[in-house]
Design a protein around this motif. Structure first.
Motif, mmCIF file in Angstrom:
data_model
loop_
_atom_site.group_PDB
_atom_site.id
_atom_site.type_symbol
_atom_site.label_atom_id
_atom_site.label_comp_id
_atom_site.label_asym_id
_atom_site.label_seq_id
_atom_site.Cartn_x
_atom_site.Cartn_y
_atom_site.Cartn_z
ATOM 1 N N SER A 66 0.708 -1.177 -0.136
ATOM 2 C CA SER A 66 -0.006 0.166 -0.075
ATOM 3 C C SER A 66 0.901 1.112 0.002
ATOM 4 N N GLU A 67 0.236 2.404 -0.387
ATOM 5 C CA GLU A 67 1.148 3.571 -0.428
ATOM 6 C C GLU A 67 1.556 3.983 0.927
ATOM 7 N N PRO A 68 0.760 4.042 2.071
ATOM 8 C CA PRO A 68 1.275 4.353 3.187
ATOM 9 C C PRO A 68 2.609 3.256 3.750
ATOM 10 N N ASP A 69 2.482 2.087 3.359
ATOM 11 C CA ASP A 69 3.575 1.222 3.709
ATOM 12 C C ASP A 69 4.989 1.589 3.254
ATOM 13 N N VAL A 70 4.555 1.818 1.968
ATOM 14 C CA VAL A 70 5.926 2.462 1.057
ATOM 15 C C VAL A 70 6.562 3.707 1.581
ATOM 16 N N LEU A 71 5.333 4.590 1.995
ATOM 17 C CA LEU A 71 5.917 5.921 2.506
ATOM 18 C C LEU A 71 6.708 5.749 3.548
ATOM 19 N N ALA A 72 6.297 4.744 4.641
ATOM 20 C CA ALA A 72 6.741 4.517 5.820
ATOM 21 C C ALA A 72 8.370 3.987 5.588
ATOM 22 N N ALA A 73 8.329 3.156 4.704
ATOM 23 C CA ALA A 73 9.758 2.666 4.165
ATOM 24 C C ALA A 73 10.659 3.750 3.864
ATOM 25 N N THR A 74 9.960 4.647 3.064
ATOM 26 C CA THR A 74 11.079 5.718 2.772
ATOM 27 C C THR A 74 11.677 6.483 3.870
ATOM 28 N N ASN A 75 11.078 6.519 5.246
ATOM 29 C CA ASN A 75 11.801 7.004 6.379
ATOM 30 C C ASN A 75 13.073 6.321 6.549
ATOM 31 N N ARG A 76 13.301 5.071 5.890
ATOM 32 C CA ARG A 76 14.780 4.764 6.149
ATOM 33 C C ARG A 76 15.678 5.257 5.160
ATOM 34 N N VAL A 77 15.114 5.886 4.182
ATOM 35 C CA VAL A 77 16.005 6.346 2.831
ATOM 36 C C VAL A 77 16.552 7.773 3.304
ATOM 37 N N SER A 78 17.681 8.125 3.176
ATOM 38 C CA SER A 78 18.337 9.478 3.000
ATOM 39 C C SER A 78 18.922 9.708 1.905
ATOM 40 N N PHE A 79 19.216 11.054 1.363
ATOM 41 C CA PHE A 79 19.677 11.307 0.066
ATOM 42 C C PHE A 79 21.037 12.258 0.451
ATOM 43 N N ALA A 80 21.981 11.799 0.173
ATOM 44 C CA ALA A 80 23.315 12.510 0.763
ATOM 45 C C ALA A 80 24.122 12.926 -0.445
ATOM 46 N N ALA A 81 24.810 13.756 -0.408
ATOM 47 C CA ALA A 81 25.777 14.328 -1.192
ATOM 48 C C ALA A 81 26.954 13.965 -1.021
ATOM 49 N N THR A 82 27.780 13.167 -1.810
ATOM 50 C CA THR A 82 28.876 12.691 -1.810
ATOM 51 C C THR A 82 29.765 12.141 -2.796
ATOM 52 N N GLY A 83 30.909 12.786 -3.017
ATOM 53 C CA GLY A 83 31.630 12.560 -4.288
ATOM 54 C C GLY A 83 31.367 12.914 -5.514
ATOM 55 N N GLY A 84 30.661 14.284 -5.468
ATOM 56 C CA GLY A 84 30.020 14.751 -6.932
ATOM 57 C C GLY A 84 28.625 14.036 -7.156
ATOM 58 N N GLU A 85 28.053 13.303 -6.329
ATOM 59 C CA GLU A 85 26.680 12.779 -6.621
ATOM 60 C C GLU A 85 25.855 12.920 -5.190
ATOM 61 N N PHE A 86 24.667 12.722 -5.636
ATOM 62 C CA PHE A 86 23.528 12.260 -4.631
ATOM 63 C C PHE A 86 23.359 11.102 -4.642
ATOM 64 N N ALA A 87 23.461 10.296 -3.446
ATOM 65 C CA ALA A 87 23.268 8.809 -3.492
ATOM 66 C C ALA A 87 22.162 8.346 -2.468
ATOM 67 N N PRO A 88 21.129 7.572 -2.700
ATOM 68 C CA PRO A 88 20.257 7.203 -1.506
ATOM 69 C C PRO A 88 21.136 6.281 -0.693
#
Ligand code: CDP
Length: 237
Positions: free
Chosen positions: A58-80
């Motif tokens: 379900s959409e709420p489940d996947v949205l909850a899973a995104t809480n474990r994902v960050s998007f960080a700038a490192t070495g010339g790129e943004f990586a999850p």
């Protein structure tokens, strides 16, 4: 030139070479590469831990899973990062590739991805690749490119990338089916902006397509500096 950050948007269908081209263009211009597809893949990978039947997600489940994902700038790129760790191989796994288009249909997941991408573009000069970057996510981009290629050629390239050898015709035919299937599922959001430059890469080398985009970028940004003298291409094309 104003202080506004520069945005180059590279959109196109599955396996059209967007990510490797965007990565290379970003290096040439000393911009940051932002791969929006990697965020859809990271949301999918985070959710896969809760069961592999993506039709049951379900959409709420996947949205909850995104809480474990960050998007960080490192070495010339943004990586999850998932739970703070890089997971690049996992993001390209067949399980993730099979389920990702379903996740990408979820409007609130799209909002989450778009917010990450816009935040990156506010703070850095970026080359962003995806499907709807020039139309929806960053419609004010300084340059928009739409990459297309014949499905057979896209399948052949994807297999060389994955297998590290030349595939046979049977393997290419199977991969072409998967790509055409994903094209159909992603069709709604894969849209060429009216002001995008269309580049058909079927018979171009990757170097040629990178050169074209770098030249277009220089023309619109009028920034002559790049790092071409010390660059010999992307790490994984
Ligand atoms: O590189 P490839 O074309 O295989 O896929 P990707 O760029 O990693 O994107 C993976 C999936 O995310 C796509 O199949 C789309 O379903 C979705 N996606 C999207 O909907 N919108 C974007 N801007 C980027 C990716």
């Amino acid at each position: 030139m104003s202080d506004r950050r520069v945005v180059i948007a590279i959109d196109g269908p599955a396996a059209s070479g967007k990510s490797s081209t965007a990565q290379w263009v970003a290096r040439r211009l000393s911009y940051f590469h932002v791969d929006s597809g990697s965020l859809y893949r990271a949301a999918t990978a985070a959710q896969l831990g809760h069961g592999s039947d993506s039709d049951a997600w379900s959409e709420p489940d996947v949205l909850a899973a995104t809480n474990r994902v960050s998007f960080a700038a490192t070495g010339g790129e943004f990586a999850p990062l998932i739970d703070g760790a890089r997971c690049d191989d996992e993001l390209r796994s067949p399980e993730v590739t099979r389920a990702v288009s379903r996740v990408a249909q979820m409007p609130r997941v799209r909002d989450w991805v778009n917010a990450q991408v816009r935040r990156a573009a506010e703070s850095h000069d970026v080359v962003v690749d995806g499907r709807d970057i020039g139309t929806v996510v960053l419609p004010e981009a300084d340059l928009k490119v739409f990459l297309v290629a014949d499905p057979w050629e896209r399948a052949r390239r994807r297999l060389i990338q994955r297998l590290g050898r030349h595939p046979n015709d049977h393997e290419i035919a199977e991969e072409t089916d998967l790509i055409v299937h994903r094209d159909a599922k992603d069709a709604t959001q894969t849209v060429q902006a009216t002001d995008a430059v269309l580049i058909d890469t079927t018979s171009l080398t990757q170097e040629d397509q990178v050169e074209r985009i770098v030249a277009l970028a220089r023309a619109v940004t009028q920034r002559p500096s790049d790092t071409s003298a010390v660059d010999d291409g992307p790490a994984n094309t």
